[in-house]
Design an enzyme around this catalytic site. Structure first.
Site, PDB file in Angstrom:
ATOM      1  N   GLN A  91      19.088   2.259 -20.913  1.00  8.02           N
ATOM      2  CA  GLN A  91      20.024   1.131 -20.777  1.00  8.02           C
ATOM      3  C   GLN A  91      21.376   1.460 -21.406  1.00  8.02           C
ATOM      4  O   GLN A  91      22.398   0.911 -20.987  1.00  8.02           O
ATOM      5  CB  GLN A  91      19.442  -0.120 -21.443  1.00  8.02           C
ATOM      6  N   ARG A 124      16.961  -7.232 -16.163  1.00  5.33           N
ATOM      7  CA  ARG A 124      16.339  -7.049 -17.482  1.00  5.33           C
ATOM      8  C   ARG A 124      17.290  -7.588 -18.546  1.00  5.33           C
ATOM      9  O   ARG A 124      18.418  -7.968 -18.246  1.00  5.33           O
ATOM     10  CB  ARG A 124      15.915  -5.589 -17.741  1.00  5.33           C
ATOM     11  N   ALA A 142      16.708 -10.078 -22.214  1.00  7.13           N
ATOM     12  CA  ALA A 142      16.016 -11.368 -22.385  1.00  7.13           C
ATOM     13  C   ALA A 142      16.742 -12.563 -21.745  1.00  7.13           C
ATOM     14  O   ALA A 142      16.119 -13.320 -20.983  1.00  7.13           O
ATOM     15  CB  ALA A 142      15.746 -11.602 -23.866  1.00  7.13           C
ATOM     16  N   ARG A 157       7.192 -10.422 -17.933  1.00  8.83           N
ATOM     17  CA  ARG A 157       7.496  -9.606 -19.127  1.00  8.83           C
ATOM     18  C   ARG A 157       7.128 -10.430 -20.366  1.00  8.83           C
ATOM     19  O   ARG A 157       7.602 -11.548 -20.523  1.00  8.83           O
ATOM     20  CB  ARG A 157       8.973  -9.199 -19.153  1.00  8.83           C
ATOM     21  N   ASP A 181      15.131  -9.661 -28.236  1.00  7.80           N
ATOM     22  CA  ASP A 181      14.247 -10.227 -27.216  1.00  7.80           C
ATOM     23  C   ASP A 181      13.535 -11.457 -27.730  1.00  7.80           C
ATOM     24  O   ASP A 181      13.179 -12.352 -26.982  1.00  7.80           O
ATOM     25  CB  ASP A 181      13.214  -9.195 -26.771  1.00  7.80           C
ATOM     26  N   LYS A 202      14.723  -3.786 -28.381  1.00  8.14           N
ATOM     27  CA  LYS A 202      14.402  -2.501 -27.745  1.00  8.14           C
ATOM     28  C   LYS A 202      13.883  -1.469 -28.733  1.00  8.14           C
ATOM     29  O   LYS A 202      14.423  -1.312 -29.838  1.00  8.14           O
ATOM     30  CB  LYS A 202      15.666  -1.990 -27.045  1.00  8.14           C
TER      31      LYS A 202
HETATM   32  O1  MRU Z   1      13.572  -3.786 -21.666  1.00  7.03           O
HETATM   33  P1  MRU Z   1      14.883  -4.503 -21.597  1.00  7.03           P
HETATM   34  O2  MRU Z   1      15.991  -3.702 -20.985  1.00  7.03           O
HETATM   35  O3  MRU Z   1      14.735  -5.869 -20.951  1.00  7.03           O
HETATM   36  O4  MRU Z   1      15.259  -4.741 -23.123  1.00  7.03           O
HETATM   37  C1  MRU Z   1      16.440  -5.384 -23.438  1.00  7.03           C
HETATM   38  C2  MRU Z   1      16.728  -5.467 -24.886  1.00  7.03           C
HETATM   39  O5  MRU Z   1      15.994  -4.982 -25.716  1.00  7.03           O
HETATM   40  C3  MRU Z   1      17.939  -6.250 -25.277  1.00  7.03           C
HETATM   41  O6  MRU Z   1      18.493  -5.750 -26.454  1.00  7.03           O
HETATM   42  C4  MRU Z   1      17.577  -7.739 -25.461  1.00  7.03           C
HETATM   43  O7  MRU Z   1      16.850  -8.227 -24.369  1.00  7.03           O
HETATM   44  C5  MRU Z   1      18.794  -8.564 -25.632  1.00  7.03           C
HETATM   45  S1  MRU Z   1      19.775  -8.610 -24.160  1.00  7.03           S
HETATM   46  C6  MRU Z   1      21.102  -9.601 -24.439  1.00  7.03           C
END
Ligand code: MRU
Length: 363
Positions: free
Chosen positions: A213, A62, A64, A105, A254, A265
């Site tokens: 996370q 997970r 982005a 996703r 993302d 997030k």
């Molecule tokens: O649902 P996730 O864990 O994939 O969400 C991740 C995030 O929101 C991160 O902040 C974003 O992807 C940037 S990761 C460098």
């Protein structure tokens, strides 16, 4: 053209945590299952692109950038292990793989960016009509995307660290570290770089409900680096800023659009509000591969995930009745007026973003 398999050797020192990679000998894609962290460190491997898609969908992988890089390797697997004997057959298989991987996703822009980039390379390579050439080109492009992601993160760290002072207490939300990228991290990469420079910082990480996370992945990464930190729940950033316990906030993204609207997030918007109301900087750190060149925030697709993520902790421990009504959007959108600056691998973008971001992404 440089050989990405050689190029990666230059970044070994920044890869203390290796979240994903291509195993050249076994010709397999390998990744760390982030669902099990911080309790177990289990690497999984596959030759099947569908398994890569499943790992993204289920959040074994997970973040982005990690999603984008993994999808590119998924395409490399699809090319390598396709049974097609004609160019048309191979292109058909690759088109199916692209569609499948793109469906995993919906918010992470890096996913679509990486798939489009690989696709462009496939079309270029297929002009010569040689199947082997196409197969090799896909792996080469995936490796390039992988190495660039790490390189960009280190660069973002170097640039972004200028915004961090010795002694700063830095609030972050969700995991944006090595585990969310090909390595090193974006927002947490900036924090990591500042720490490597010897700045005595302290991180405040939210737990980041519902998938945790922060509590699971940030805690694991920060502990490994020896960076001091405090874990808080998602409802606490307001009080933490009001009491003067944090000097700034830094988060990842993302998807960012040219206006500066930033999808990240769920809960990020509230962190931005809390920082702004207390006159503290709120920074976003993301590679330019996260920027979608559009200006309408309604184009940002917000993923909604399984309500059971909210009803149970980590799919196991119920925290409410099994049938309660739940709303579970995975991301929210922070408006540009709340964002002090956006740190990228090229430079730090400041408002008005429509000008600074457009400059960054124009060829
Ligand atoms: O649902 P996730 O864990 O994939 O969400 C991740 C995030 O929101 C991160 O902040 C974003 O992807 C940037 S990761 C460098």
């Amino acid at each position: 053209m440089t050989d990405p398999f050689k190029e990666i050797e230059k970044y070994e020192e920044f890869l203390r945590i290796k979240p994903l990679y291509w195993d050249q000998k076994a010709e397999e894609f390998v990744w760390l299952d982030t669902r099990l962290i911080p309790f177990e460190e289990v690497y999984r491997r596959t030759k099947d692109y569908k398994r890569v898609g499943e790992a993204i969908r289920s959040m074994e992988i997970r973040g982005a950038p990690a999603i984008g890089v993994s999808a590119a390797f998924g395409m490399a697997l699809a090319a390598k292990y396709s049974r097609a004997t004609t160019l048309e057959g191979l292109l058909g298989d690759l088109e199916d793989a692209k569609k499948y991987l793109a469906s995993t996703r919906p918010t992470a822009y890096n996913l679509f960016w990486a798939l489009d980039r690989v696709w462009k390379r496939i079309l270029e390579a297929s002009e010569k009509g040689d199947l082997e050439e196409v197969r090799e080109a896909v792996l080469d492009e995936a490796m390039r995307i992988y190495v660039e992601d790490i390189k960009n993160n280190v660069e973002m760290g170097r640039i972004g660290s200028k915004l961090i002072d010795d002694g700063d207490r830095i609030l972050t939300h969700c995991n944006t570290g090595a585990l969310a990228t090909a390595g090193f991290g974006t927002a947490l990469g900036v924090v990591r770089y500042a720490w490597y420079e010897g700045k005595k910082i302290h991180v405040i990480t939210t737990e980041t409900r519902p998938v945790l996370q922060g509590a699971r992945l940030n805690v694991w990464e920060l502990k490994k680096e020896g960076i001091p930190f405090t874990l808080i729940t998602d409802g606490m950033p307001g009080l933490v800023f009001m009491k003067g316990m944090a000097d700034l906030a830094i988060v990842g993204a993302d998807r960012i659009i040219l206006t500066g609207h930033t999808a990240n997030k769920i809960g990020t918007y509230m962190v931005a509000l809390a920082a702004n109301d207390n006159e503290k900087p709120f920074y976003v750190a993301a590679p330019t591969s996260t920027i979608q060149a559009v200006t309408d925030p309604s184009e940002i697709v917000i993923e909604e995930r399984d309500p059971d993520e909210v009803r149970k902790v980590m799919g196991k421990y119920p925290i409410t009745l099994p049938d309660v009504n739940v709303y579970n959007p995975s991301f929210d959108i922070t408006p540009p007026k709340l964002i002090t600056a956006i740190i990228t691998e090229k430079k730090i973008a400041y408002p008005p973003y429509i000008k600074s971001l457009r400059e960054l992404v124009s060829p």
